[in-house]
Enzyme design. Sequence first.
Site, PDB file in Angstrom:
ATOM      1  N   LYS A 199      21.552  49.973  42.749  1.00  0.00           N
ATOM      2  CA  LYS A 199      22.231  48.990  41.892  1.00  0.00           C
ATOM      3  C   LYS A 199      21.521  48.762  40.566  1.00  0.00           C
ATOM      4  O   LYS A 199      20.374  49.131  40.378  1.00  0.00           O
ATOM      5  CB  LYS A 199      22.436  47.679  42.658  1.00  0.00           C
ATOM      6  CG  LYS A 199      23.574  47.800  43.676  1.00  0.00           C
ATOM      7  CD  LYS A 199      23.978  46.485  44.272  1.00  0.00           C
ATOM      8  CE  LYS A 199      25.197  46.679  45.187  1.00  0.00           C
ATOM      9  NZ  LYS A 199      25.457  45.483  45.989  1.00  0.00           N
ATOM     10  N   ARG A 233      22.413  48.434  53.733  1.00  0.00           N
ATOM     11  CA  ARG A 233      23.579  49.261  53.368  1.00  0.00           C
ATOM     12  C   ARG A 233      23.170  50.165  52.210  1.00  0.00           C
ATOM     13  O   ARG A 233      22.868  49.691  51.120  1.00  0.00           O
ATOM     14  CB  ARG A 233      24.731  48.339  52.963  1.00  0.00           C
ATOM     15  CG  ARG A 233      26.020  49.057  52.599  1.00  0.00           C
ATOM     16  CD  ARG A 233      27.087  48.041  52.189  1.00  0.00           C
ATOM     17  NE  ARG A 233      28.348  48.688  51.838  1.00  0.00           N
ATOM     18  CZ  ARG A 233      28.642  49.189  50.641  1.00  0.00           C
ATOM     19  NH1 ARG A 233      27.744  49.112  49.656  1.00  0.00           N
ATOM     20  NH2 ARG A 233      29.810  49.764  50.409  1.00  0.00           N
TER      21      ARG A 233
END
Length: 257
Positions: A199, A233
């Site tokens: 991210k 995740r």
Amino acid sequence: MGILNVTPDSFSDGGNYSDIEKAVTHAQKMVLEGADIIDIGGESTRPGAGEVPADVELSRVLPVLERLVREVKVPISVDTYKAQVAEKVLEAGAHIINDVWGLQRDLDMAGVIAKYDVPVIVMHNQLGTEYDKDIVESISDFFKKSIHMALEAGVKKEKIILDPGIGFGKTPQQNMEIMARLGEFNALGHSILLGTSRKSMIGKILDLPPEQRVEGTLATSVMGIVQGVDIIRVHDIVENVRTVKVTDAIVRLQQHG
């Protein structure tokens, strides 16, 4: 949890697995590498991505899901905030729903989860990055509302998993603060999922593109495990499985002596 995006426009791997065979092969590879759950997404949730109608989302997800339910031996999660999509994928054999709006976008979602008696991942999300109080307190309040909605609809307490939503409605600085304070969410009494893989928070720190953020992701995985996170995740399974196994072994020793 291994990420399988069957979208043309996801931020890190958009378009890579929109072909059914490629998607199934990639999922099988992730399971071989040690993924315990596969999470299929049919709508990109990257900042600025357009919304996708339910029928388009289903046309992407269902063919892959139907194959995976037969061909892999781990639970399959579907990443959707639409009750209509959740109903169809659960009917087709999905095991978990991962709702990036924490049951608060589509008010029929909690009822669908209860009907099929499956686990649900409730992620914190909001429009904009303004918080009227301490950020962890604000996210906890959001979670409390989602938990109440789930329980009212008949979802079992132990089937509710919380995800603080790194990168959603938060600045890079706010994301880092949440990472530093993840342990505070344990007070809510639910399992915690962490999704930081590749991210922009990591990109901002390292000044690197998504495909070069593996080591940065590993650092966040370690931080998560140390603070009591239960599910990670990620895109890069092998590296994370090895990292998490070592961290988890040490944390368990630390806790139990």
